[in-house]
Design an enzyme around this catalytic site. Structure first.
Site, mmCIF file in Angstrom:
data_model
loop_
_atom_site.group_PDB
_atom_site.id
_atom_site.type_symbol
_atom_site.label_atom_id
_atom_site.label_comp_id
_atom_site.label_asym_id
_atom_site.label_seq_id
_atom_site.Cartn_x
_atom_site.Cartn_y
_atom_site.Cartn_z
ATOM 1 C CG ASP A 179 -1.902 1.120 1.297
ATOM 2 O OD1 ASP A 179 -1.346 2.277 1.042
ATOM 3 O OD2 ASP A 179 -2.989 1.026 1.286
ATOM 4 C CG HIS A 180 1.671 4.291 -3.302
ATOM 5 N ND1 HIS A 180 0.219 3.977 -3.802
ATOM 6 C CD2 HIS A 180 1.709 5.756 -3.210
ATOM 7 C CE1 HIS A 180 -0.243 5.107 -4.201
ATOM 8 N NE2 HIS A 180 0.355 6.092 -4.030
ATOM 9 C CG HIS A 242 -4.024 4.115 -0.816
ATOM 10 N ND1 HIS A 242 -2.959 3.109 -1.082
ATOM 11 C CD2 HIS A 242 -4.446 4.574 -2.284
ATOM 12 C CE1 HIS A 242 -2.806 2.676 -2.185
ATOM 13 N NE2 HIS A 242 -3.535 3.684 -3.056
HETATM 14 O O1 LIG Z 1 -3.332 4.024 -5.671
HETATM 15 C C1 LIG Z 1 -3.442 5.179 -6.401
HETATM 16 O O2 LIG Z 1 -2.914 6.059 -5.973
HETATM 17 C C2 LIG Z 1 -2.978 7.188 -6.677
HETATM 18 C C3 LIG Z 1 -2.633 8.578 -5.658
HETATM 19 O O3 LIG Z 1 -1.292 8.375 -5.070
HETATM 20 P P1 LIG Z 1 -0.542 9.622 -4.705
HETATM 21 O O4 LIG Z 1 0.823 8.906 -4.384
HETATM 22 O O5 LIG Z 1 -0.227 10.609 -5.905
HETATM 23 O O6 LIG Z 1 -1.558 10.374 -3.886
HETATM 24 C C4 LIG Z 1 -4.263 7.666 -7.438
HETATM 25 O O7 LIG Z 1 -4.160 8.523 -8.170
HETATM 26 C C5 LIG Z 1 -4.846 6.034 -8.144
HETATM 27 O O8 LIG Z 1 -6.075 6.465 -8.709
HETATM 28 C C6 LIG Z 1 -4.795 5.169 -7.233
HETATM 29 O O9 LIG Z 1 -4.873 3.819 -7.805
#
Ligand SMILES: O=C1O[C@H](COP(=O)(O)O)[C@@H](O)[C@H](O)[C@H]1O
Ligand SMILES: NC(=O)C1=CN([C@@H]2O[C@H](COP(=O)(O)OP(=O)(O)OC[C@H]3O[C@@H](n4cnc5c(N)ncnc54)[C@H](OP(=O)(O)O)[C@@H]3O)[C@@H](O)[C@H]2O)C=CC1
Length: 501
Positions: A179-180, A242
């Site tokens: 989960d980044h 997230h």
């Molecule tokens: O996992 C995802 O995250 C991005 C947003 O990530 P961020 O690190 O730029 O806040 C999101 O745009 C995407 O739809 C989603 O799959």
């Protein structure tokens, strides 16, 4: 760090190019890769090792956070990479791969430690795990790990099915679900700040905290991902994973040195204490939105249903705001407000902790002018942790004025989320990965919302692109006497940063 063979499924794909190779290169520069490290890239494309290395080199030049590339280091780094053609459904290809990995391990006398990274569509997860098991790739004498990208299931039932399938080939402690958001450096710094400062720990209860606000606003729309996004929406794409992870990480109270087990145990407790929603009540706590046409940075942009590839009349959600409550002794009575959406006014990912105002509550304050104290964790686009305090105006007779103190200003060159996460996976540290208990509990919590959306019993509010989402998301807080912090703050009114600690 132990010798490792990194087996990358989806090595020719977008995620590998934009995130994985630049992260590995930065780890290499920072001396954070194992001394003996080899990466075997897999895909159907008939690439040679040289072609593969050329693509990696380009991805590092295009996407590395380091602007200047050290050419000799890059050449040395690329030596660790080779490529094999593999069709995910073809068991014979796995046998060939095993032969190749074993011969290298034997030649160099290396322990057979293998990290399998699945950077492929979710429809392939089960087949890969099965074929790793069948082929013997995962049954060597060293360790094996599985790093898996989202999405982890489409709802509670499919997530359970996938987990059961993976469980036949990998034990829970061998599975690293990415989960980044958990890898974002400011989130990790925030946890350290909280753990190592008694003053903050003391405040971390419903005695001091009025509410918590978690925002992940994006300016981008659906981009080129219509096929994926129109079946997923903001609830599955951002909220279930997230946003709930950010909630868990904010709510847990850990101390310095808390290991992965402690963190998982505490996160599980938070999910268990989260007050469940009944399908019939979803509309009271959840705001569902979809962007209409509007303006972003002065440019006109399409509404969601006019985007290429989106089904006509789609009812898919591109925005969600929610009020959640944790029923335990620390958090009872503290609302957690969460929102995330696409095509909003500005990109901002932040957590705001609003503290109570005891003076105001006991009616001692005469002018009511003081602003509440806030702890603000800015994760994107800026990176900082700051504290809003009140101080004196120009003279004692003036109302107090809020100032902002940077506790942990962003240092410009922080590692990217993928660097932190890949490094942890190489070390076998699961602290910042999603454990199955959390994933299951998250799906269970959102399941009534999914069902209410399916039955269309929750209104779908259209919001103009370039705004902060539907007005109903503001009302969610206004009902409790709060408002979202930092929306529509005119530059002139922004708080002064008074000092850096
Ligand atoms: O996992 C995802 O995250 C991005 C947003 O990530 P961020 O690190 O730029 O806040 C999101 O745009 C995407 O739809 C989603 O799959
Ligand atoms: N891209 C992103 O920003 C993000 C992606 N993710 C997730 O990461 C994963 C990968 O996404 P992404 O890189 O964008 O996807 P891409 O479509 O760009 O890449 C897919 C990869 O899978 C390989 N592949 C597909 N079918 C087969 C097959 N039958 N046998 C062998 N290899 C195959 C392709 O290789 P080839 O064509 O050579 O066969 C390619 O390398 C997905 O789960 C996605 O949800 C998560 C967060 C962000």
């Amino acid at each position: 760090m132990e010798p490792t063979t990194f087996v990358l499924f989806g090595a020719t794909g977008d995620l590998a190019k934009r995130k994985i190779y630049p992260a590995l290169f930065n780890l290499f520069i920072d001396d954070k890769l194992p001394a003996s490290f080899a990466l075997i890239g897999l895909g159907r494309r008939d690439w040679s090792d040289d072609k593969f290395r050329g693509n990696i080199e380009q991805s590092i030049r295009d996407f590395s956070r380091r602007k200047a590339v050290n050419e000799s280091k890059l050449a040395a780094f690329l030596q660790a990479f080779s490529y094999s053609v593999l069709d995910i459904g073809n068991l014979e290809d796995y046998a060939k791969l095993l032969g190749r990995i074993e011969s290298r391990e034997q030649k160099l006398g290396l322990a057979p430690n293998r990290l399998f990274y699945l950077s492929v569509g979710p429809e392939y997860f089960e087949t890969i795990a099965e074929n790793i098991q069948e082929s013997g790739l995962g049954s060597a004498n060293g360790w094996k790990r599985l790093v898996i990208e989202k999405p982890f299931g489409h709802d509670l039932q499919t997530a359970r099915g996938l987990n059961a399938m993976l469980g036949k080939a990998f034990a829970e402690e061998e599975i690293f679900r990415i989960d980044h958001y958990l890898g974002k450096p400011m989130l990790q710094r925030f946890k350290v700040l909280q753990q190592s400062n008694p003053i903050i720990q003391t405040l971390w209860t419903n005695r001091s905290i009025a509410n918590v606000q978690i925002t992940a606003n994006e300016t981008v729309g659906v981009e080129e991902r219509a096929g994926y996004y129109d079946h997923v929406g903001a609830l599955r794409d951002m909220f279930q994973n997230h946003m709930l992870q950010l909630l868990m990480m904010t709510a847990i109270r850990t101390s310095t040195g808390s290991d992965a087990e402690v963190v998982r145990f505490k996160k599980k407790h938070i999910m268990e204490a989260l007050e469940p929603l009944q399908k019939a009540d979803v509309a009271n706590s959840i705001v569902r939105g979809q962007y209409g046409s509007g303006y972003l940075q002065g440019q006109p942009v399409n509404g969601y249903t006019s985007e290429p590839g989106i089904a006509e009349g789609s009812m898919n959600d591109t925005f969600i705001a929610a009020k959640l409550s944790i029923d335990d002794s620390f958090w009872r009575g503290v609302p957690f407000y969460i929102r995330t959406g696409k095509r909003l006014k500005e990109k901002s990912t932040r957590i705001v902790i609003e503290f109570k105002e005891p003076l105001k509550q006991s009616s001692v304050s005469e002018d009511g002018a003081a602003e509440p104290n806030l702890l603000v964790i800015e994760m994107s686009p800026g990176e900082s942790i700051s504290l809003q305090l009140n101080t004196m105006g120009a003279s004692v007779k003036e109302a107090s004025k809020p100032i902002c103190i940077d506790i942990d200003p962003g240092q410009g060159d922080l590692p990217e989320a993928y660097e932190n996460l890949i490094h942890d996976a190489l070390l076998g540290d699961g602290t910042y990965f999603a454990h199955w208990d959390e994933v299951e509990a998250s799906w269970a919590w959102v399941q009534p919302i999914l069902e209410a959306y399916e039955e269309n019993s929750v209104p779908l509010h259209t919001y103009a692109a370039g705004t902060y989402g539907p007005a109903e998301a503001d009302e969610l807080l206004a009902r409790d006497g709060y408002h979202w912090w930092f929306d529509a703050v005119e530059p002139a009114k922004q708080l002064t940063v008074a000092a850096q600690l």
